[in-house]
Design an enzyme around this catalytic site. Structure first.
Site: not given
Length: 411
Positions: A168, A316
């Site tokens: 990714c 995150e």
């Protein structure tokens, strides 16, 4: 003295469309484009039936020039051709500028893997003991460098080649490494990006990990990043390409400049192959800010990786908050088109650049109740007007790979 690096062209292909005009219209409509995939019903033990394919016909190219391309390479070609034309390096009649072919232009391009159909043919011989499905192009279509190699041949690019096969972060790493090539004087122009074609096997991988959304009856209600009731990601399809160029080189030829790449960083967690580490993610963000020589307060918006996975969103958000120490505006494009894997970094960067130029940023879709485990950031829930000179785009990948890109507005 490091050289300045600017973006002089961009191309993309996702369910949002192929142009910024198409994409911005859908983004302003807050339009979720996830679909129920009825042809995946044959996979009886796979729970998810959701994806975001590109459903429009692909443009035609001379067969001789694309016979070694599977779908993933074709997707990369379309985005790259659009980007090169925008940058003025491919004429209306298809003539390619000598500056693309003189050795001072290189390619940095990636994907999660090559074309799945060709890979399937290659592997099938080990079970059937029959090689009749193999031909001279089988490996070319499924090799990890299929996009970069095919683009090089199509445009006769003779400079450096960098293949980023890092899941990714493939295209965000490609952009970052391309930036470094120009910054350090090794190239004047770089074609940078990534692509991935849609395959049920990609969704199956996340399904087995319990990380794919299974809200099959309500495809428009997922993915729901940061939401307390999120249930996983949705796989999308696409490609994205940026044309990077040394600033003085671009100015000398009178090119339109869309943004400057101010900073880049990439690192690895070194802790777990699939579980993110917010501490090392935060280090990547700090290193990008250091490379850009700016403070966290100067970033006006962050385009997040925002996969809507349980651990991913929490990690995150914690990484971002530990660096910014404030409720920085943040949203994820994946709530519109799903996770385009190797293409996401380039697609999200191009969209973020254009939103910065127009002083507005798209919201997170399907965000109803913020997960209290996510750090206290400014999760956009409606289109926000923000004037800022700096934006950040972050991506994270299996293998513990982290990337952060910082773009600067050119006034």
């Amino acid at each position: 003295m490091k050289r300045r690096v600017v973006v002089t062209g961009g191309g993309m292909l996702t369910a949002l469309g192929r142009t910024w005009e198409e994409a911005s219209e859908k983004l302003k409509q807050c339009k979720n484009l996830i679909q129920y995939m009825s042809d995946w019903e044959c996979y009886t033990k796979m729970n998810t039936r959701l994806a975001c394919p590109y459903t429009q016909p692909l443009p035609k190219f001379p067969r001789k020039k694309v016979r070694g391309m599977g779908r993933v390479a074709l997707l990369s070609l379309i985005a790259t051709d659009d980007a090169l034309r925008m940058a003025g390096y491919v004429a209306e009649d298809g003539t390619v500028s000598q500056e693309i072919q003189n050795g001072r232009c290189g390619i940095a391009y990636g994907s999660c893997m090559g074309s799945m159909e060709s890979l399937k043919d290659l592997v099938s011989m080990t079970e059937t003991h029959d090689t009749s499905k193999l031909d001279s192009q089988t490996y070319i279509k499924c090799m990890p460098q299929t996009c970069a190699a095919n683009l090089s041949i199509f445009y006769s690019v003779k400079g450096r080649v960098i293949v980023t096969d890092t899941a990714c972060t493939s295209s965000s790493q490609a952009i970052g490494y391309a930036y470094e090539q120009i910054k350090d004087g090794r190239q004047d122009i770089m074609i940078a990006g990534g692509a991935d074609e849609l395959s049920a096997s990609d969704s199956a991988i996340f399904d087995t990990l319990g990380a794919a959304s299974i809200l099959n009856s309500t495809p428009d209600k997922t993915p729901k990043a940061w939401d307390k009731n999120r249930d996983g990601l949705v796989i999308g399809e696409g490609s994205g390409t940026l044309i990077l160029e040394e600033y003085e080189h671009a100015v000398k030829r009178g090119a339109k400049i869309y943004a400057e790449i101010a900073g880049f960083a990439t690192n690895m967690d070194g802790t777990h192959i699939t579980s993110p580490n917010h501490e090392t993610q935060a280090i990547a963000l700090k290193l990008a800010l250091e490379d850009a020589e700016i403070s966290p307060d100067q970033i006006g918006y962050i385009n997040a990786h925002g996969t809507a996975t349980q651990g991913g969103d929490i990690s995150e958000s914690q990484a971002v908050y530990s660096v910014f120490k404030r409720a920085v505006p943040i949203s994820t494009t994946k709530s519109y088109v799903g996770h385009t894997l190797g293409a996401c970094g380039a697609v999200e960067s191009w969209l973020t650049i254009n939103m910065m130029r127009e002083n507005w940023f798209h919201p997170n879709l399907n965000l109803t109740e913020i997960d209290p485990q996510c750090a206290p950031l400014d999760y956009l829930r409606e289109i926000r007007s923000i004037k800022t000179d700096y934006v950040m785009s972050n991506n994270f990948a299996f293998g513990g790979v982290n990337t952060s890109l910082i773009f600067k507005k050119i006034n």
